[in-house]
Design a protein around this motif. Structure first.
Motif, short mmCIF file in Angstrom:
data_model
loop_
_atom_site.label_atom_id
_atom_site.label_comp_id
_atom_site.label_asym_id
_atom_site.label_seq_id
_atom_site.Cartn_x
_atom_site.Cartn_y
_atom_site.Cartn_z
N GLY A 1 -1.03 26.33 -23.43
CA GLY A 1 -0.02 27.32 -23.79
C GLY A 1 0.08 28.42 -22.75
O GLY A 1 -0.81 28.58 -21.91
N GLN B 1 7.70 27.85 -28.58
CA GLN B 1 6.62 26.87 -28.72
C GLN B 1 5.64 27.00 -27.55
O GLN B 1 5.89 27.74 -26.61
N SER C 1 2.64 28.32 -27.16
CA SER C 1 2.13 29.66 -26.86
C SER C 1 0.61 29.63 -26.66
O SER C 1 -0.09 28.79 -27.22
N ASP D 1 -1.51 31.86 -27.75
CA ASP D 1 -2.19 32.19 -29.02
C ASP D 1 -2.42 30.94 -29.85
O ASP D 1 -3.49 30.74 -30.43
N GLU D 2 -1.39 30.09 -29.89
CA GLU D 2 -1.46 28.84 -30.66
C GLU D 2 -2.59 27.96 -30.12
O GLU D 2 -3.40 27.42 -30.87
N ASN E 1 -6.01 29.62 -30.97
CA ASN E 1 -6.31 29.56 -32.41
C ASN E 1 -6.69 28.16 -32.84
O ASN E 1 -7.63 27.96 -33.60
N GLU E 2 -5.95 27.16 -32.33
CA GLU E 2 -6.24 25.76 -32.71
C GLU E 2 -7.60 25.32 -32.17
O GLU E 2 -8.33 24.57 -32.82
#
Length: 366
Positions: A162, A347, A349, A351-352, A355-356
């Motif tokens: 990301g 989409q 990103s 952060d995504e 976090n995942e």
């Protein structure tokens, strides 16, 4: 949680950047972050952001690296991480042997990330031998399932790389001062339709295709100019000389500019009218294509690998059948005649991704 990430060195590149991004996210979320590598210029940034760096020579693809198994085991026993996350093949093999010497109930959980389409062999297979295997795109998931049948599909987790949308904001424009500075250095760029090919100078990046395209365009489109943004490793000097000679022979000296290595990739992507992705091999992700779309610059690229995944989600009109030079020429002409707009990107990103990844660490621990 205490997470230990292992990679060869911390100089530059996608693997290194991903390591720093996860380390930063771990610290921000109140966890402990340790990184083991042979060091490099990004160590000071890593440490300034709160992580611990441990220097170990885990970067050489040679039998001498086996001497690092015992020191690595010692580091793991001393720091007792909950998770060990390997990001490259030599560190993965050394970790494999280091963990063998630790009692089963005292071993950390093992996670790997497959960042590349490695040559298919036993040496590369080590990247698929972890409790969870992170793949950076659907193309990488397919590469693993096609070539490593012993890796259970349920253990493969697709987590896209990301970017930080704040670092590449939609509609970004470089400062007038920066633009004027570039026009002073490269006056040939002013008032031109700029076609950008980003990436290091390498036979893989499609520079010959760019030269061919500009040669074809120059008769009808006199205001088109290509910029190659990326440096040449000293080992690639001969290839750079070869490209320069080809450009000279075809009378394109005034049409193609090499701007060299730069840390101002965002500015160049934003200044460009279109960005090309013409790699001769599929890319696992295609970060630069995403960065260009994020600032609002159209991208045209071959329909394969991670770049194709990004384009199909964000800018499908930029997809061209692989090696179809006529379709590439037509798509570029279309963009010159009818400038296109790119919708804001929501989409892929950073952060995504972070976090995942942290969620996966927690899931493995529980």
């Amino acid at each position: 949680m205490k997470v230990m990430q292992l990679l060869p060195e911390l100089n530059s590149g996608g693997v290194e950047r991903g390591t720093l991004e996860i380390a930063r996210a771990l610290i921000k979320a109140g966890h402990q972050s340790i990184v083991v590598s042979n060091g490099g210029r990004l160590v000071s940034q890593l440490e300034a952001e709160g992580s611990t760096h441990l220097t170990l020579a885990i970067h050489k693809k040679s039998f001498s690296s086996l001497w690092q198994i015992r020191p690595l085991r010692k580091l793991i026993e001393e720091h007792q991480p909950d998770i060990v996350h390997v990001r490259s093949r030599v560190p993965a093999w050394l970790t494999h042997f280091a963990l063998r010497g630790i009692q089963k109930d005292k071993r950390p959980h093992l996670i790997s990330t497959v960042h590349g389409f490695y040559s298919v062999n036993r040496y590369s297979a080590i990247m698929t031998q972890a409790e969870k295997v992170i793949a950076v795109s659907d193309s990488v998931v397919k590469y693993i399932t096609d070539h490593y049948k012993t890796c259970p599909p349920q253990d493969i987790v697709r987590i896209y790389r990301g970017i930080d949308p704040k670092a590449f904001p939609h509609g970004y424009q470089p400062s007038v001062q920066w633009i004027n500075q570039q026009y002073t250095l490269f006056p040939q760029l002013e008032n031109k339709f700029l076609i950008c090919l980003p990436g290091r100078i390498s036979r893989l990046k499609g520079h010959e295709t760019l030269i061919e395209l500009i040669e074809k365009l120059q008769t009808d489109e006199p205001d088109v100019h290509a910029i190659v943004v990326g440096g040449a490793d000293p080992k690639k000097k001969a290839y750079l000389d070869e490209l320069e000679a080809t450009i000279q022979d075809r009378g394109l000296r005034e049409k193609i500019t090499f701007v060299g290595h730069t840390s101002e990739i965002r500015e160049w992507l934003a200044l460009s009218d279109i960005v090309l992705s013409l790699s001769n091999q599929a890319e696992t992700f295609g970060r630069t294509a995403l960065e260009a779309l994020s600032v609002g610059t159209p991208v045209i690229g071959w329909n394969r690998g991670g770049v194709a995944e990004i384009l199909s989600h964000l800018y499908p009109q930029g997809l061209i059948e692989v090696d179809d030079r006529d379709a590439l020429f037509s798509a570029v002409r279309q963009h010159i005649d009818h400038p296109q707009t790119v919708a804001p990107v929501h989409q892929f990103s950073l952060d995504e991704m972070c976090n995942e990844t942290i969620k996966l660490y927690q899931q493995v621990m529980s």
